[in-house]
Design a protein around this motif. Structure first.
Motif, PDB file in Angstrom:
ATOM      1  N   ASP A  97       0.849  -1.255   0.171  1.00  0.00           N
ATOM      2  CA  ASP A  97       0.064  -0.046   0.003  1.00  0.00           C
ATOM      3  C   ASP A  97       0.941   1.307   0.039  1.00  0.00           C
ATOM      4  O   ASP A  97       0.367   2.346  -0.480  1.00  0.00           O
ATOM      5  N   ASP A  98       1.957   1.026   0.572  1.00  0.00           N
ATOM      6  CA  ASP A  98       2.519   2.429   1.039  1.00  0.00           C
ATOM      7  C   ASP A  98       4.146   2.570   0.342  1.00  0.00           C
ATOM      8  O   ASP A  98       4.835   3.388   0.332  1.00  0.00           O
ATOM      9  N   ASP A  99       4.441   1.517  -0.439  1.00  0.00           N
ATOM     10  CA  ASP A  99       5.721   1.167  -1.315  1.00  0.00           C
ATOM     11  C   ASP A  99       6.989   1.692  -0.370  1.00  0.00           C
ATOM     12  O   ASP A  99       7.728   2.307  -0.939  1.00  0.00           O
ATOM     13  N   ILE A 100       6.917   1.132   0.779  1.00  0.00           N
ATOM     14  CA  ILE A 100       8.267   1.254   1.674  1.00  0.00           C
ATOM     15  C   ILE A 100       9.475   0.771   0.771  1.00  0.00           C
ATOM     16  O   ILE A 100       9.331  -0.190   0.179  1.00  0.00           O
ATOM     17  N   ASN A 101      10.348   1.409   0.958  1.00  0.00           N
ATOM     18  CA  ASN A 101      11.673   1.020   0.414  1.00  0.00           C
ATOM     19  C   ASN A 101      12.887   0.576   1.171  1.00  0.00           C
ATOM     20  O   ASN A 101      13.920  -0.059   0.715  1.00  0.00           O
ATOM     21  N   VAL A 102      12.558   1.157   2.405  1.00  0.00           N
ATOM     22  CA  VAL A 102      13.494   0.811   3.902  1.00  0.00           C
ATOM     23  C   VAL A 102      12.819   0.133   4.758  1.00  0.00           C
ATOM     24  O   VAL A 102      11.470   0.844   5.131  1.00  0.00           O
ATOM     25  N   LEU A 103      13.498  -0.892   5.206  1.00  0.00           N
ATOM     26  CA  LEU A 103      12.617  -1.514   6.433  1.00  0.00           C
ATOM     27  C   LEU A 103      13.482  -1.149   7.613  1.00  0.00           C
ATOM     28  O   LEU A 103      14.625  -1.503   7.801  1.00  0.00           O
ATOM     29  N   ALA A 104      12.800  -0.917   8.720  1.00  0.00           N
ATOM     30  CA  ALA A 104      13.490  -0.561  10.109  1.00  0.00           C
ATOM     31  C   ALA A 104      13.160  -1.854  10.923  1.00  0.00           C
ATOM     32  O   ALA A 104      11.951  -2.066  11.105  1.00  0.00           O
ATOM     33  N   LEU A 105      14.232  -2.355  11.693  1.00  0.00           N
ATOM     34  CA  LEU A 105      13.932  -3.459  12.765  1.00  0.00           C
ATOM     35  C   LEU A 105      14.541  -2.949  13.973  1.00  0.00           C
ATOM     36  O   LEU A 105      15.293  -2.209  13.943  1.00  0.00           O
ATOM     37  N   ALA A 106      13.896  -3.449  15.042  1.00  0.00           N
ATOM     38  CA  ALA A 106      14.082  -3.306  16.357  1.00  0.00           C
ATOM     39  C   ALA A 106      14.672  -4.562  16.947  1.00  0.00           C
ATOM     40  O   ALA A 106      13.945  -5.355  17.442  1.00  0.00           O
ATOM     41  N   ALA A 107      16.097  -4.401  17.061  1.00  0.00           N
ATOM     42  CA  ALA A 107      16.420  -5.675  17.195  1.00  0.00           C
ATOM     43  C   ALA A 107      16.385  -6.013  18.924  1.00  0.00           C
ATOM     44  O   ALA A 107      16.398  -7.262  19.240  1.00  0.00           O
ATOM     45  N   ASP A 108      15.996  -5.246  19.868  1.00  0.00           N
ATOM     46  CA  ASP A 108      15.682  -5.630  21.197  1.00  0.00           C
ATOM     47  C   ASP A 108      14.397  -6.193  21.396  1.00  0.00           C
ATOM     48  O   ASP A 108      14.214  -7.020  22.473  1.00  0.00           O
TER      49      ASP A 108
END
Length: 147
Positions: A97-108
């Motif tokens: 839907d939003d065409d994100i091109n970067v993914l952020a991950l929360a390692a904790d």
């Protein structure tokens, strides 16, 4: 191309995801950190990943402890639509839907297993063809152009 980067809190997850991407035959470039340094700072790595996104097919993965810091930094770079992952179903929607091109991950708070599923969904989901999604991306681009 997939670009991946993480600070010290995301370093171990990044290294595990690189092994996973190797197993899956995915082509990627690690932009750092290249060693575990408890004194490094997330903005450097998130910026490096975001600046490498130059082609519509490029994707980025940024990792820190909460995921919020790298998400904030990546979204400061023109043309980046970064989304902080909650789960793979949410990322499927964010890509489609939003065409994100970067993914952020929360390692904790994201397990290695969950991160693998999220990465697979992120890379395997195409942007939707519906006009409403294209219209919304154009509106985002217009807002970005105002600055």
């Amino acid at each position: 191309m997939i670009y991946i980067g993480a600070d010290h809190r995301g370093y171990n997850l990044k290294e595990a995801l690189k092994e996973y991407m190797d197993e899956m035959g995915m082509e990627y470039e690690d932009v750092g950190a290249f060693e575990l340094d408890p004194q490094d700072d997330f903005p450097k790595f998130a910026k490096l990943v975001a600046e490498h996104i130059n082609d519509p097919d490029d994707r980025g993965v940024v990792i820190c402890g909460s995921g919020v810091g790298v998400d904030e930094v990546a979204n400061k770079v023109a043309g980046i639509r970064c989304g902080l992952a909650i789960n793979k179903e949410q990322i499927k929607s964010a890509r489609h839907d939003d065409d994100i091109n970067v993914l952020a991950l929360a390692a904790d708070v994201t397990s290695e297993e969950d991160a693998k599923g999220i990465i697979k969904m992120f890379l395997g989901t195409d942007f939707g063809t519906e006009e409403k999604y294209k219209r919304r991306i154009n509106q985002i681009n217009d807002i970005e152009d105002e600055f």
